[in-house]
Write a protein that holds these residues in place. Structure first.
Motif, mmCIF file in Angstrom:
data_model
loop_
_atom_site.group_PDB
_atom_site.id
_atom_site.type_symbol
_atom_site.label_atom_id
_atom_site.label_comp_id
_atom_site.label_asym_id
_atom_site.label_seq_id
_atom_site.Cartn_x
_atom_site.Cartn_y
_atom_site.Cartn_z
ATOM 1 N N ASN A 1 0.822 -1.210 0.000
ATOM 2 C CA ASN A 1 0.000 0.000 0.000
ATOM 3 C C ASN A 1 0.858 1.263 0.000
ATOM 4 N N ILE A 2 0.368 2.292 -0.690
ATOM 5 C CA ILE A 2 1.078 3.581 -0.666
ATOM 6 C C ILE A 2 0.882 4.267 0.686
ATOM 7 N N ASP A 3 -0.046 3.795 1.462
ATOM 8 C CA ASP A 3 -0.228 4.281 2.833
ATOM 9 C C ASP A 3 1.092 4.066 3.587
ATOM 10 N N GLY A 4 1.688 5.169 4.018
ATOM 11 C CA GLY A 4 2.997 5.090 4.674
ATOM 12 C C GLY A 4 3.022 4.169 5.883
ATOM 13 N N SER A 5 1.855 3.874 6.422
ATOM 14 C CA SER A 5 1.821 3.000 7.599
ATOM 15 C C SER A 5 2.285 1.587 7.248
ATOM 16 N N LYS B 1 6.594 -2.270 8.665
ATOM 17 C CA LYS B 1 7.540 -3.330 8.275
ATOM 18 C C LYS B 1 8.964 -2.913 8.659
ATOM 19 N N LEU B 2 9.307 -1.647 8.366
ATOM 20 C CA LEU B 2 10.681 -1.212 8.618
ATOM 21 C C LEU B 2 11.035 -1.247 10.103
ATOM 22 N N LYS B 3 10.027 -1.089 10.950
ATOM 23 C CA LYS B 3 10.279 -1.136 12.400
ATOM 24 C C LYS B 3 10.900 -2.472 12.811
ATOM 25 N N LEU B 4 10.608 -3.517 12.012
ATOM 26 C CA LEU B 4 11.076 -4.856 12.377
ATOM 27 C C LEU B 4 12.483 -5.136 11.859
ATOM 28 N N LEU B 5 13.031 -4.198 11.048
ATOM 29 C CA LEU B 5 14.190 -4.554 10.238
ATOM 30 C C LEU B 5 15.453 -3.770 10.565
ATOM 31 N N ASN B 6 16.556 -4.382 10.128
ATOM 32 C CA ASN B 6 17.857 -3.733 10.223
ATOM 33 C C ASN B 6 18.396 -3.669 8.796
ATOM 34 N N ALA B 7 18.760 -2.476 8.340
ATOM 35 C CA ALA B 7 19.180 -2.312 6.938
ATOM 36 C C ALA B 7 20.386 -3.192 6.601
ATOM 37 N N GLU B 8 21.236 -3.427 7.586
ATOM 38 C CA GLU B 8 22.445 -4.232 7.323
ATOM 39 C C GLU B 8 22.109 -5.634 6.819
ATOM 40 N N THR B 9 20.957 -6.130 7.241
ATOM 41 C CA THR B 9 20.633 -7.536 6.947
ATOM 42 C C THR B 9 19.328 -7.682 6.143
ATOM 43 N N THR B 10 18.968 -6.605 5.430
ATOM 44 C CA THR B 10 17.705 -6.621 4.681
ATOM 45 C C THR B 10 17.934 -6.422 3.183
ATOM 46 N N VAL B 11 17.220 -7.212 2.391
ATOM 47 C CA VAL B 11 17.221 -6.998 0.923
ATOM 48 C C VAL B 11 15.786 -6.711 0.487
ATOM 49 N N PHE B 12 15.612 -5.693 -0.342
ATOM 50 C CA PHE B 12 14.296 -5.359 -0.893
ATOM 51 C C PHE B 12 14.208 -5.897 -2.324
ATOM 52 N N ILE B 13 13.114 -6.568 -2.627
ATOM 53 C CA ILE B 13 12.856 -6.971 -4.024
ATOM 54 C C ILE B 13 11.718 -6.085 -4.524
ATOM 55 N N VAL B 14 12.016 -5.249 -5.491
ATOM 56 C CA VAL B 14 10.988 -4.356 -6.037
ATOM 57 C C VAL B 14 10.386 -5.048 -7.258
ATOM 58 N N SER B 15 9.107 -5.441 -7.135
ATOM 59 C CA SER B 15 8.456 -6.212 -8.204
ATOM 60 C C SER B 15 7.437 -5.349 -8.914
ATOM 61 N N SER B 16 7.702 -5.060 -10.159
ATOM 62 C CA SER B 16 6.740 -4.283 -10.944
ATOM 63 C C SER B 16 6.954 -4.581 -12.410
ATOM 64 N N LYS B 17 5.978 -5.197 -13.019
ATOM 65 C CA LYS B 17 6.094 -5.522 -14.447
ATOM 66 C C LYS B 17 6.413 -4.249 -15.238
ATOM 67 N N SER B 18 5.681 -3.191 -14.953
ATOM 68 C CA SER B 18 5.836 -1.950 -15.736
ATOM 69 C C SER B 18 6.948 -1.063 -15.193
ATOM 70 N N PHE B 19 7.290 -1.235 -13.965
ATOM 71 C CA PHE B 19 8.172 -0.330 -13.215
ATOM 72 C C PHE B 19 7.674 1.111 -13.317
ATOM 73 N N GLY B 20 6.354 1.232 -13.363
ATOM 74 C CA GLY B 20 5.776 2.564 -13.441
ATOM 75 C C GLY B 20 4.624 2.722 -12.472
ATOM 76 N N THR B 21 4.463 1.776 -11.570
ATOM 77 C CA THR B 21 3.307 1.802 -10.676
ATOM 78 C C THR B 21 3.606 2.677 -9.459
ATOM 79 N N LEU B 22 2.745 3.675 -9.284
ATOM 80 C CA LEU B 22 2.963 4.714 -8.270
ATOM 81 C C LEU B 22 3.301 4.148 -6.895
ATOM 82 N N GLU B 23 2.450 3.238 -6.422
ATOM 83 C CA GLU B 23 2.614 2.709 -5.061
ATOM 84 C C GLU B 23 3.987 2.064 -4.894
ATOM 85 N N THR B 24 4.349 1.270 -5.898
ATOM 86 C CA THR B 24 5.605 0.519 -5.813
ATOM 87 C C THR B 24 6.801 1.464 -5.863
ATOM 88 N N LEU B 25 6.739 2.464 -6.733
ATOM 89 C CA LEU B 25 7.871 3.394 -6.838
ATOM 90 C C LEU B 25 8.003 4.225 -5.555
#
Ligand SMILES: O=P(O)(O)OC[C@H]1O[C@](O)(CO)[C@@H](O)[C@@H]1O
Length: 548
Positions: free
Chosen positions: A182-186, A191-215
């Motif tokens: 969701n684009i809702d910042g909540s 999710k980020l509250k649970l994480l440590n950047a040192e040990t986290t990988v983000f997979i950005v999934s977007s067929k178009s890579f143009g979807t507002l929420e995902t970007l």
């Protein structure tokens, strides 16, 4: 493209519906001792009991004639051959190719062997998953990755999330998979509250890579990484992407070696089998991901080769049309009696409603019939204490699919027998109902006065004769999860083909996106909104006032 109403079977079904109107399912069982056996079909680990439907042998004969007259056999061939059946986007529809690469060498589409591309992407996925689990892939401080966050929405979210959840018993230790949509910042904040950047990988999934929420969420994740101390040069150690638009992904800042391909011939809501399913593979491992593909492939083979009268997607699709178009059913419920499948109705809702929520035939002319129903549902037994009341006594007809494994992954005392008993009792109650006489007797037996009997008994009457399918499997595994979802994909296609619509585009979602951008611009500027309707103006003002 002709309307389905022009098929002779459609007209025969309309006539037949009148004949069936006074027939009770309980009478159909009483008249035919073989009904439970003859209204049953199996494929790819699932058995469908469709005997609790308002259908006799003649109904099924006419429905299958309709299926034939709609050109189902050539439609199926066309899909599997890679014909451009998505006519408004001039594209093949080849999610079936994504699960065929282990069984078949080649599938030439527009001069390209798409199975080679599929295999090469699966190899890339294998490498990525192995590197993550072995610890070879390290974060910027050389620590092993412990958390993977999938960022995507719609088909780039629901399918992977639902399958990862369904396969919880198969999850590998060591890496937790999270989903942000969701684009809702909540959503991302929690999710980020649970994480440590040192040990986290983000997979950005977007067929178009143009979807507002995902970007937006990908930007927020990157900003969080930088804020947590990840140097710019090391951002690539914390991001991967799945997209058919590599150029846009690179422009966004993704390292090319961390981009997994997608193709135009895979629709978003049919894409969990592609690299969009990477979060599933991370969660359960590639071996289980291959089993998931195998299950879907087994259902594909069944759909392609089984005679129509034994073909699960065809039977379920045709019965859905029977209720939507000949009984005016507006909705269809999916009720899995399995905790791990609790989110499945949401995925099938997107799959079906984005596919068959259409009002034009393939040639662009308007439809003359209702098309896709509203799909909804949730896990049993929870729903029994919520919306099942309406299923049993409401004024609307809601056909139901009950879905249940025979064995549980979690034997706890007698829970599974109770769960299964409840599943069966719901379909039974929907069918048999309760007559006024039964209700009156019940009350009298409980000692009610005649006055009480007269007052209460009508409220206890349950009309019955409400239809359902029951889908059973031995156990929910990667294989049977794959075949179950493929079953619903093909059911959707069967119905779209009968209605003569394109199940593979989604132009309807575009207007909201365009208007959303316009309103966003108004929210963040001092624009003149006087040309807007008074309601929208006032709502914009309320937002602006709250921010000031
Ligand atoms: O994968 P993408 O291109 O970000 O699209 C996400 C989703 O948005 C939709 O286009 C609808 O808005 C879906 O069909 C799709 O699954």
């Amino acid at each position: 493209m002709s309307s389905p109403t022009q098929h002779s079977a459609w007209q025969a079904l309309a006539q037949h519906q009148q004949e069936m109107a006074s027939v009770k399912m309980t009478e159909l069982f009483a008249d035919d001792s073989t009904r439970a056996e003859s209204f049953k079909a199996s494929a790819a680990g699932w058995t469908l009991d469709y005997s609790k439907n308002r259908a006799n042998a003649n109904t099924m004969k006419l429905l299958l004639e309709l299926v034939e007259q709609a050109g189902m056999k050539s439609a199926i061939q066309g899909m599997f051959h890679g014909d451009h059946i998505n006519n408004t986007e001039d594209r093949s529809v080849l999610h079936v190719a994504l699960r065929a690469s282990q069984a078949q060498d080649s599938l030439m589409v527009d001069g390209v062997n798409v199975l080679e591309e599929v295999r090469s992407t699966l190899n890339q996925m294998e490498k990525f998953v192995a590197q993550l689990h072995s610890g070879e892939w390290k974060g910027y401080t050389d620590k092993k990755i412990t958390d993977v966050v999938s960022i995507g929405i719609g088909g780039s979210y629901l399918g992977p999330k639902v399958v990862a959840e369904a396969l919880t018993p198969y999850k590998k230790d060591g890496i937790k998979v999270h989903f942000v949509a969701n684009i809702d910042g909540s959503d991302i904040t929690e999710k980020l509250k649970l994480l440590n950047a040192e040990t986290t990988v983000f997979i950005v999934s977007s067929k178009s890579f143009g979807t507002l929420e995902t970007l937006y969420n990908a930007n927020a994740a990157r900003a969080w990484c930088i804020d947590q101390g990840v140097p710019d040069a090391d951002i690539k150690k914390h991001f991967a992407a799945v997209s058919s638009n590599v150029e846009k992904a690179v422009k966004f800042g993704m390292a090319e070696e961390n981009i997994f391909p997608m193709w135009d011939w895979v629709g978003g809501r049919y894409s969990l089998w592609s690299a969009i399913g990477l979060p599933i593979a991370v969660a359960v491992g590639m071996d289980k991901f291959y089993e998931l593909l195998d299950g879907a492939h087994a259902m594909d083979q069944h759909f392609k080769t089984a005679p129509l009268e034994e073909n699960l997607p065809v039977i379920m699709g045709a019965l859905g049309v029977w209720y939507s178009n000949f009984h005016n059913a507006q909705t269809h419920a999916l009720i899995p009696y399995d905790h791990y499948l609790r989110a499945m109705p949401a995925h099938i809702q997107q799959l079906d409603m984005e596919s068959n929520g259409k009002a034009n035939l393939l040639d662009g002319s308007g439809v003359a019939t209702d098309t896709g129903p509203i799909i909804w549902g949730g896990a049993g037994t929870n729903g029994q204490h919520a919306y099942h009341q309406l299923l049993h006594q409401g004024t609307r007809l809601v056909p139901v699919d009950f879905i249940a494994p025979l064995k549980t992954h979690n034997p706890v005392a007698d829970h599974h027998a109770q769960l299964f008993a409840n599943c069966l009792s719901q379909s039974q109650a929907l069918m048999v109902g309760k007559s006024l006489e039964q209700a009156e007797k019940e009350l009298r037996d409980a000692g009610a006065t005649e006055e009480q009997v007269a007052a209460i008994a009508p409220h206890k009457v349950i009309p019955g004769n409400r239809p359902s399918n029951t889908l059973l499997t031995e156990q929910l595994t990667p294989f049977t999860t794959g075949s179950l979802i493929a079953l619903y994909e093909h059911r959707t296609f069967v119905q779209g083909t009968i209605w003569g619509i394109n199940s593979f585009d989604q132009w309807g979602v575009e207007l909201g996106k365009v208007l959303g951008t316009d309103i966003y611009n108004r929210l963040v500027s001092d624009s003149d909104n006087s040309m807007l309707d008074a309601s929208t103006q006032a709502l914009i003002d309320a937002f602006k006032k709250a921010q000031s």
